[in-house]
Design an enzyme around this catalytic site. Structure first.
Site, PDB file in Angstrom:
ATOM      1  N   PHE A 186       0.851  -1.201   0.000  1.00 13.82           N
ATOM      2  CA  PHE A 186       0.000   0.000   0.000  1.00 13.82           C
ATOM      3  C   PHE A 186       0.880   1.241   0.000  1.00 13.82           C
ATOM      4  O   PHE A 186       1.718   1.408   0.887  1.00 13.82           O
ATOM      5  CB  PHE A 186      -0.921   0.010   1.221  1.00 13.82           C
ATOM      6  CG  PHE A 186      -1.810   1.228   1.259  1.00 13.82           C
ATOM      7  CD1 PHE A 186      -2.999   1.270   0.540  1.00 13.82           C
ATOM      8  CD2 PHE A 186      -1.444   2.355   1.993  1.00 13.82           C
ATOM      9  CE1 PHE A 186      -3.808   2.401   0.560  1.00 13.82           C
ATOM     10  CE2 PHE A 186      -2.248   3.494   2.010  1.00 13.82           C
ATOM     11  CZ  PHE A 186      -3.441   3.504   1.293  1.00 13.82           C
ATOM     12  N   ASP A 216       9.190   2.604   1.728  1.00 15.52           N
ATOM     13  CA  ASP A 216       8.026   3.387   2.132  1.00 15.52           C
ATOM     14  C   ASP A 216       7.853   3.192   3.637  1.00 15.52           C
ATOM     15  O   ASP A 216       7.309   2.195   4.088  1.00 15.52           O
ATOM     16  CB  ASP A 216       6.791   2.906   1.357  1.00 15.52           C
ATOM     17  CG  ASP A 216       5.516   3.627   1.785  1.00 15.52           C
ATOM     18  OD1 ASP A 216       5.522   4.299   2.844  1.00 15.52           O
ATOM     19  OD2 ASP A 216       4.501   3.501   1.072  1.00 15.52           O
ATOM     20  N   LYS A 272       2.519   9.998   8.026  1.00 17.57           N
ATOM     21  CA  LYS A 272       1.797   9.657   9.263  1.00 17.57           C
ATOM     22  C   LYS A 272       2.436  10.237  10.536  1.00 17.57           C
ATOM     23  O   LYS A 272       2.251  11.406  10.827  1.00 17.57           O
ATOM     24  CB  LYS A 272       1.631   8.144   9.345  1.00 17.57           C
ATOM     25  CG  LYS A 272       0.727   7.620   8.217  1.00 17.57           C
ATOM     26  CD  LYS A 272       0.116   6.261   8.512  1.00 17.57           C
ATOM     27  CE  LYS A 272      -1.040   5.983   7.582  1.00 17.57           C
ATOM     28  NZ  LYS A 272      -0.674   5.343   6.326  1.00 17.57           N
TER      29      LYS A 272
HETATM   30  C1  LIG Z   1      -0.878   5.603   4.914  1.00 14.15           C
HETATM   31  C2  LIG Z   1       0.172   5.137   3.985  1.00 14.15           C
HETATM   32  C3  LIG Z   1       0.434   5.804   2.778  1.00 14.15           C
HETATM   33  C4  LIG Z   1      -0.404   6.961   2.285  1.00 14.15           C
HETATM   34  O1  LIG Z   1      -0.295   8.062   3.104  1.00 14.15           O
HETATM   35  P1  LIG Z   1      -1.385   9.252   2.938  1.00 14.15           P
HETATM   36  O2  LIG Z   1      -0.898  10.289   3.908  1.00 14.15           O
HETATM   37  O3  LIG Z   1      -2.695   8.669   3.300  1.00 14.15           O
HETATM   38  O4  LIG Z   1      -1.322   9.685   1.542  1.00 14.15           O
HETATM   39  C5  LIG Z   1       1.475   5.356   1.998  1.00 14.15           C
HETATM   40  N1  LIG Z   1       2.220   4.303   2.362  1.00 14.15           N
HETATM   41  C6  LIG Z   1       2.012   3.637   3.504  1.00 14.15           C
HETATM   42  C7  LIG Z   1       2.881   2.496   3.871  1.00 14.15           C
HETATM   43  C8  LIG Z   1       0.961   4.018   4.353  1.00 14.15           C
HETATM   44  O5  LIG Z   1       0.721   3.340   5.474  1.00 14.15           O
END
Ligand SMILES: *Cc1c(COP(=O)(O)O)cnc(C)c1O
Length: 400
Positions: free
Chosen positions: A142, A227, A256
């Site tokens: 994700f 990520d 986050k």
């Molecule tokens: C939440 C998340 C995203 C997206 O972040 P947003 O601030 O919602 O755009 C991308 N990568 C990972 C691993 C996430 O947990």
């Protein structure tokens, strides 16, 4: 009497019909929060093990966050990303020191930071690797909800959404080195993964896999993008989740927890990879002093020597409690690291458990139909962890 009624919360509210439908929300209106607790419109309190989806790393309305906000709001809120501002520079330096990476670009969301990472890798491929532009990502990964990030993600439900798709992403299974080796071609510019797949249900890349992946990508001239939007900034008990593997990525994204609740994200990279030219990348709100001032305060708090030790202690306590519940009710494994944990359920009733727990005053999340996810504030105390476990125990007993 009028004064009194103004103090009392109104137990009835009707949801606004002006909001665009994007999710099904329960009939709860949250009006305030403090630490690990949220209060709704009827005055009911909830112990929050979701924390804005692992965002409020210091809990709701931490004095660290509100203090930085209030101070900076009265000093300078936005002077445009085309000028230097003090908190922007301070936060870039802090992140570079903590990560060992050289350069930082600020964004407002995880998806935007990942979009930047994809652009940076493609530019690097275009200028340094004969136009290579393919990126290998993981099944069930994700990376966010922009078009490119949705294409990079491995959510099966997204396969056919919003055509035409952004091209150039090849998917392989997690912790499968042979699959990555086989997928790398002359056109591959990067491998992009989450150290822990949070949205997929909390599945960790092993330290050994990360080490081997680092060695493989380095030897094949392919960039490693991590990520760490969900795992970074203390969530796993380390400042960054890649650290226990003893590796370093070429590019990393944060989001986050970095802002402790405010919209702040970052793209970090090694010097050699930083090939953006003026005009390639930017954004109106990027690096604004209001958000980056909060980022500085959050990073300072989390890098205090005792802070991450406490995260480890609470992690051991929560994971241990979840394991006891798993034995008691014959459930599945407990997985994850730090305060990003999941409990596997034998039945696909996670949504029901989440709803019942919410009724009883505990907020948890179901990333998949048979898994519960726990991502409390990193500074949650021992009593609150026990309390959460006790509520979950009652929910599970009732549903058994
Ligand atoms: C939440 C998340 C995203 C997206 O972040 P947003 O601030 O919602 O755009 C991308 N990568 C990972 C691993 C996430 O947990």
């Amino acid at each position: 009497m009028a004064a009194l009624s103004q103090l009392l919360p109104d137990p009835a509210f009707s949801p606004s019909t002006s909001l665009m439908e994007i999710t099904t929300r329960p009939d709860i209106l949250f009006v305030s929060g403090r630490g690990s607790w949220l209060t709704d419109h009827a005055g009911k309190r909830y112990l929050d093990f979701v924390q804005g989806w692992a965002v409020n790393c210091l809990g709701h309305c931490s004095p660290v966050v509100t203090g930085a906000l209030v101070y900076q709001a009265s000093k300078l809120i936005n002077c445009s990303p085309a000028f230097y501002n003090e908190p922007m520079m301070r936060l870039a330096d802090k992140l570079a020191v903590h990560s060992g990476l050289d350069k930082v670009f600020f964004a407002n969301s995880g998806a935007e930071a990942n979009e930047g990472a994809i652009k940076l890798a493609r530019k690097w491929g275009a200028t340094r690797k004969n136009g290579a532009n393919g990126i290998i990502t993981l099944e069930h990964g994700f990376h966010g909800r922009t078009l490119a990030c949705m294409a990079a993600s491995g959510k099966p439900q997204w396969e056919t959404l919003f055509p035409p798709k952004v091209e150039g992403f090849t998917k392989v299974p997690l912790n499968d080195m042979a699959a990555i080796e086989a997928a790398i071609t002359d056109n591959t510019v990067a491998v992009m993964i989450e150290p822990i797949q949070g949205e997929a249900g909390v599945f960790s890349a092993t330290d050994r896999y990360l080490k081997e992946l680092r060695a493989l990508t380095a030897s094949r001239g392919v960039l490693l993008i991590l990520d760490e939007v969900q795992t970074g900034v203390g969530r796993t008990g380390k400042m960054f989740a890649f650290q226990p593997a003893g590796i370093q990525p070429d590019i990393m994204t944060l989001g986050k927890g970095l802002g402790g609740g405010v919209p702040l994200a970052a793209l970090l990279a090694r010097d050699e990879v930083c090939c953006f030219e003026a005009g390639d990348q930017g954004g109106t709100f990027n690096g604004n002093p209001l958000m980056t001032a909060v980022g500085c305060a959050v990073v300072d708090e989390i890098s205090k020597p005792a802070f991450l030790r406490t995260v480890d202690e609470r992690s051991i306590q929560l994971a241990g409690g979840l394991r006891r519940l798993s034995v008691k009710y014959d459930l599945g494994e407990v997985r994850g690291r730090g305060l990003l944990l999941a409990l596997e359920l034998p039945k696909a009733n996670a949504v029901k458990v989440v709803e019942r727990a919410r009724d009883m005053g505990l907020l948890i999340n179901a990333p998949r139909p048979n898994a519960l996810r726990f991502m409390p504030a990193l500074n949650i105390n021992a009593g609150e962890v026990e309390r959460g476990l006790a509520i979950l125990d009652r929910v599970l007993a009732e549903m058994a």
